[in-house]
Each structure stands twice: as C-alpha cells, then as structure tokens.
Enzyme design. Structure first.
Site, PDB file in Angstrom:
ATOM      1  N   HIS A 273      -1.399  38.379  23.952  1.00 41.63           N
ATOM      2  CA  HIS A 273      -2.301  38.920  22.940  1.00 41.63           C
ATOM      3  C   HIS A 273      -3.614  39.314  23.623  1.00 41.63           C
ATOM      4  CE1 HIS A 273      -4.087  39.571  19.049  1.00 41.63           C
ATOM      5  NE2 HIS A 273      -5.135  38.868  19.449  1.00 41.63           N
TER       6      HIS A 273
ATOM      7  N   ALA B 185       6.067  30.541  14.248  1.00 37.28           N
ATOM      8  CA  ALA B 185       6.267  31.347  13.042  1.00 37.28           C
ATOM      9  C   ALA B 185       5.010  32.071  12.586  1.00 37.28           C
ATOM     10  CB  ALA B 185       6.820  30.472  11.925  1.00 37.28           C
TER      11      ALA B 185
HETATM   12  C1  GRF Z   1      -0.907  44.656  25.160  1.00 40.29           C
HETATM   13  O1  GRF Z   1      -2.267  44.919  25.164  1.00 40.29           O
HETATM   14  C2  GRF Z   1      -0.620  43.312  24.550  1.00 40.29           C
HETATM   15  O2  GRF Z   1      -1.686  42.433  24.647  1.00 40.29           O
HETATM   16  C3  GRF Z   1      -0.334  43.612  23.119  1.00 40.29           C
HETATM   17  O3  GRF Z   1       0.278  44.862  23.129  1.00 40.29           O
HETATM   18  C4  GRF Z   1      -0.149  45.598  24.261  1.00 40.29           C
HETATM   19  C5  GRF Z   1       1.070  46.154  24.927  1.00 40.29           C
HETATM   20  O4  GRF Z   1       0.730  47.069  25.924  1.00 40.29           O
HETATM   21  N1  GRF Z   1       0.457  42.554  22.536  1.00 40.29           N
HETATM   22  P1  GRF Z   1       1.842  47.581  26.907  1.00 40.29           P
HETATM   23  O5  GRF Z   1       2.931  48.243  26.086  1.00 40.29           O
HETATM   24  O6  GRF Z   1       2.345  46.414  27.706  1.00 40.29           O
HETATM   25  O7  GRF Z   1       1.138  48.589  27.780  1.00 40.29           O
END
Ligand code: GRF
Length: 208
Positions: free
Chosen positions: A116, A149
């Site tokens: 995240h 979850a």
């Molecule tokens: C990332 O910034 C991640 O933190 C979020 O979605 C984005 C995905 O980017 N969950 P990518 O497709 O890996 O470039």
C-alpha cells in the site's frame, strides 16, 4: 517437495506492473530465491500482463465477473483454482484493485501479501499520496502487509519512509513512494521465502 524447487510466487495486478517488474527482476537476478509461477489480472490490457509475457512468464487475464470492487463467488473460485494449479507458495498483490473476500482469503491463509502506498494505518484506501499531501504530512512511504478481510488492515511486515518535499505534487510524491516500493516489496518477498518473517497476532518480526 523437490529440494531444488524454488519458492513460487503468484502475482495479481490490475495496473502498470512496476512492483511486479521489481520482483520478477529480483527473482531472475537470483537476489531473492523465488520464481514467478503465474501472473493474473482482472484487466485484459494491464501493463503487468505485458511485462510478464515479455519475460516469458505465464500471464492470464481472468474476467472479474459482475462486480466493480470485488470478485463474485464464481470468479473467486476460478482465481483460487488457477493459483492452486500453479502451486504457488505466496500470493503477491501488486496493484490488484479488488477486495478479496473470505473464499479467497481462506484458500490461502497467511499466504497473501499486499503493498500500500502509505505508512499504514495512516491513509488507507485510494490515492493515499494525495491524502498525505492534503493532510500536510512531512513523511510518506509504503507498507507491505499480510492481507486480512479489511481494507489495508492486515499485520504489517515492512515499511519504507520517504520525505514529503515542500514543492511536491501528487505525481512527484507518488513517484518517490513507488521507488521505495520497488525496493521494499522484493525484499519482503525474499524474506518470506527464506522463512525470515514470523507472525504473532498483529505483530510480525523480520530477521535480517
Ligand atoms: C502501487 O503503488 C501499490 O502501492 C498499489 O498499487 C500500485 C501498483 O503499481 N497497491 P504497479 O502496478 O505495481 O506499478
């Protein structure tokens, strides 16, 4: 299990796939003792599928079904079956834009991780880099966590911090966070593969 068998990762993504590329490159370079067994996407034209195919990896679009933010039960079962068939040891969510429900979570207990783009528990949800800027935070970053979850609520495994600069825009801050993601995520996946992450309730420990 064949002792030569590498720890196998299944990656789910909906977007451009920069985290996937970082993990795939770390695998290919032998920096982490893993291989990508399968890449799945709910978006047919997602960059992640293209990046995977360019690397000769198995990459499939699986239609997400009738909902916008989650997989319906039938679709969920399809994803689970495909990941089981590929015999993956860990499921890595890399920009997968759907919430996983019990049917999926229970199929792979303790074996699903997510990244995240914020220092959780601050700024869960969407566009967290914009949330951080709007709030006036002086640091931002990213978090890798086990998936439970809730939305962005599972036990935290690792975090990386980046500064928020006075002249940042959402785009410049997002890029700095994504650079940190590309270092953190492969390191966490490698540590899990090597059995260096332990979990005790909400608390995890990472043996370096
Ligand atoms: C990332 O910034 C991640 O933190 C979020 O979605 C984005 C995905 O980017 N969950 P990518 O497709 O890996 O470039």
């Amino acid at each position: 299990m064949n002792s030569n068998r590498k720890f196998r990762v299944g990656v789910l993504g909906s977007g451009k796939g920069s985290n996937f590329v970082a993990i795939a490159e770390a695998c290919a370079a032998g920096i982490i003792p893993c291989e990508v067994g399968l890449v799945l996407s709910d978006v047919a034209e997602a960059g992640i599928l293209e990046h995977a195919r360019q690397r000769g990896l198995v990459a499939e679009y699986l239609s997400p079904g009738k909902f916008r933010t989650k997989l319906d039960e039938e679709t969920e079962a399809t994803y689970v079956a495909r990941l089981r068939l590929a015999e993956v040891d860990l499921i890595v969510l890399a920009g997968f834009m759907r919430i996983l429900k019990a049917g999926f979570l229970n199929a792979f207990p303790g074996r699903i991780v997510n990244i995240h783009p914020a220092l959780l528990p601050a700024f869960p949800g969407l566009e967290s880099w914009t949330q951080a800027l709007d709030y006036g935070a002086k640091v931002a970053g990213c978090t890798v966590h086990f998936v439970d979850a809730g939305t962005d609520t599972g036990p935290i495994i690792g975090q990386a911090v980046v500064p928020v600069l006075d002249d940042d825009t959402p785009a410049t801050l997002h890029e700095r966070i994504q650079q940190a993601e590309r270092r953190l995520y492969p390191a966490v996946v490698g540590a899990i593969a090597e059995g260096r992450i332990t979990i005790n309730g909400r608390r995890t420990a990472w043996r370096k």
